[in-house]
Write an enzyme that holds these catalytic residues in place. Sequence first.
Site, PDB file in Angstrom:
ATOM      1  N   ASN A   1       0.833  -1.220   0.000  1.00  0.00           N
ATOM      2  CA  ASN A   1       0.000   0.000   0.000  1.00  0.00           C
ATOM      3  C   ASN A   1       0.859   1.258   0.000  1.00  0.00           C
ATOM      4  O   ASN A   1       0.798   2.094   0.895  1.00  0.00           O
ATOM      5  CB  ASN A   1      -0.984  -0.006   1.174  1.00  0.00           C
ATOM      6  CG  ASN A   1      -0.310  -0.090   2.525  1.00  0.00           C
ATOM      7  OD1 ASN A   1       0.810  -0.583   2.635  1.00  0.00           O
ATOM      8  ND2 ASN A   1      -0.983   0.386   3.548  1.00  0.00           N
TER       9      ASN A   1
ATOM     10  N   ASP B   1       3.475  -5.619  11.905  1.00  0.00           N
ATOM     11  CA  ASP B   1       2.657  -4.599  11.245  1.00  0.00           C
ATOM     12  C   ASP B   1       3.291  -3.217  11.464  1.00  0.00           C
ATOM     13  O   ASP B   1       2.605  -2.235  11.766  1.00  0.00           O
ATOM     14  CB  ASP B   1       1.199  -4.630  11.725  1.00  0.00           C
ATOM     15  CG  ASP B   1       0.292  -3.733  10.878  1.00  0.00           C
ATOM     16  OD1 ASP B   1       0.735  -3.248   9.811  1.00  0.00           O
ATOM     17  OD2 ASP B   1      -0.864  -3.526  11.284  1.00  0.00           O
TER      18      ASP B   1
END
Lengths: 429, 318
Positions: A94, A305
């Site tokens: 992303n 993450d």
Amino acid sequence: MKLLLKGGTIIDPTQNYNQVADLLIENGLVSKIGENLSTTGAEVFDAQGLVIAPGFVDMHVHLREPGLEAKEDIASGTKAAAAGGFTTIACMPNTKPVVDQAIIVSGILHRAQLEGVVNVKVIGALSKGQQGKELAEIGDMILSGAVAISDDGSSLDNNRLFKIGLEYTSMFGCPVISHAEDESLVDEGVMHEGAVSAMLGMKGRPSVAEDIAVARDIMLAEYTDSQLHIAHVSSKGAVELIRQAKKRGVKVTAEATPHHLTLTDEAVKTFNTAAKVNPPLRSADHVAALLEGLKDGTLDAIATDHAPHAFEEKDIEFRQAPPGFAGLETALGVILTELYHTGKFTLVEIIEKMSTAPASILNIEAGSLKAGAPADIAIIDTELEWTVDSSAFYTKGKHTPFDKKILKGKAVATIVSGKFVMRKGKVCI
Amino acid sequence: MSKRQISLRGKDILGLEMMTVPEIEVILETACQMKGIIDRDIKKVPTLRGKSIVNLFFEASTRTRTSFELAGKYLGADVVNITASASSVTKGESLRDTLYTVEAMGVDVIVMRHEAEGAAQYAANVASPVIINAGDGAHEHPTQGLLDMFTMKEVKGKLDGLKVAIVGDIFHSRVARSNIWGLLKMGAEVHLAGPKTLMPYYIQEVGVHVHNRVEEALEGADVVNVLRIQRERQHKGLFPSAREYARIFGINQARLDLAKPDALIMHPGPMNRGLEISPDVAYGDQSVIQEQVKNGLAIRMAALFLVLTGGKNIETTA
């Protein structure tokens, strides 16, 4: 070029090895493990009292390059990885533009060769532009080196497209990684829906939104007989769904993050944007279920993450702040402090979850100290007490809910392909 | 600790959750004295002369802003209003920079209203003037909670043991949350009722009673606090129609009769007459809605006075 790591406790889950010994590195590869290995012609690193493990593999990192370099770039992100004991990281697509074409995969791999301090693997997008409308050139990206496919950052609500993505990706033997939160149920939620959100007046992201998305993902993986990986599991319902699916033989794996395993929604009570993340930090019952799932193997891996943001992006009202925070430099300390020193997990289990398992899910050559394997190694002082100081991070993203916390346990050296890339907390390259 | 030692001087008022019982009591008692000033012919004391207050409003408000403005002026302070539309906020300035700008002008108190929960906390973290939260999203509106409690106590003589029903859109209501924290601390029993789609899950965990039926909440209540229902919630599909809301949750005389005969009817305003409250109830004998507005002024005078002086003599300069 020889390097001998002398007298450390060598732990390698792939060989069931767990004892004090020496490890010899030759030409960037693990040469042998044994007691009292000859030091002749070798640089010697005294590893007494330290743990020698296969370097950590973080299968969920946002390196932000290309396009979002105010948050992070390959140089800063891989330095942060080295500082945290990680030798291989997989970066999410992303970015800006989205990693949805082979040329961008190649570009990141090329840049990582030039500027990266640790090994970088690339995860390609499932849909073009991560728009959830049509398939990206998945095969082309995988042939150019992508190791997994994901629209991470948000959920892919289109059932049909997700099904096709699973089918198509499975032809190449790669997993689809899912950020599982049903968008319509998440709505405008900014934190976990619970007693804390009820009294803060903030809209919640209910755990059922994650449960439903995970159930959908599992059903489609089962139907298409494809390899599915659920990213950052945070709800107890999701843990149970994955547990049941594994029993049925569904090819599903899952990861949990250090923050979801150790923090609750109480962390956002002061509207601290450094604790805002998706899926959100949940209540204690969910945390307990995650630990149980990690213990019984329902959750295979620990992934950070790592999602850095610029100062000004997080220096804003809570509801407007972007989700995510840095994770690479605190992961091991948090896990050792909260999971190892509390007696909940053994070092072998932790190393397996942080190195061997993620390497296996991504089907990459990492996570092992077998002779002939790349000498990617983390050297850990499990007893070292240190205080998290986000201002001293290598990552550009200085936000972490663990700031100022005292942790016990840290990587004190990181070796990539036989060379030190970090010693005593300092990246050296 | 005796009440004499409670000083709010220099303290932010961000929410009733963070406030202690003695602090709440000091404000309520001081507001009693302030109310006397409002009734005077010449409503001006020099107590806060030389102090400056900025009303920094990022959201539309009439009564709260006017109330703070008059409160400051009656006490002799200089008060300036900044509304978001008229400030540099529309030019894309960050909240931090707006606060720094106001701070740099030597302001003593910033009264702030903002659409985002936690904005007041943020302001307190980054700016040095005293911050008084005049509403941060759906989080808290402490001076409204205080004025509601003041009004209840003024009529009922106490808060401890009162049964208070709060009816309506609890989910989006900062008034409800400040009432809940304050009332629970002061020993009242809090009953909530409203559409389940506008009731936060898990809110019972703080010690309130949640009802699906408004009648259950009203049963034997000493106070009925009716919240404003915003039409925009209907547009988001959280309840089907205004007429259905009025029929099922609207407070009319028949419903009010379920409460104690001397139950008070309250509303933070502005009202949607015929929707959440019927006009006969709003203007009836049990209504203290007008008194709430007056008490709001007294509470804000008390709050400004206490954070700026710590509670010395009201009639002299600081």
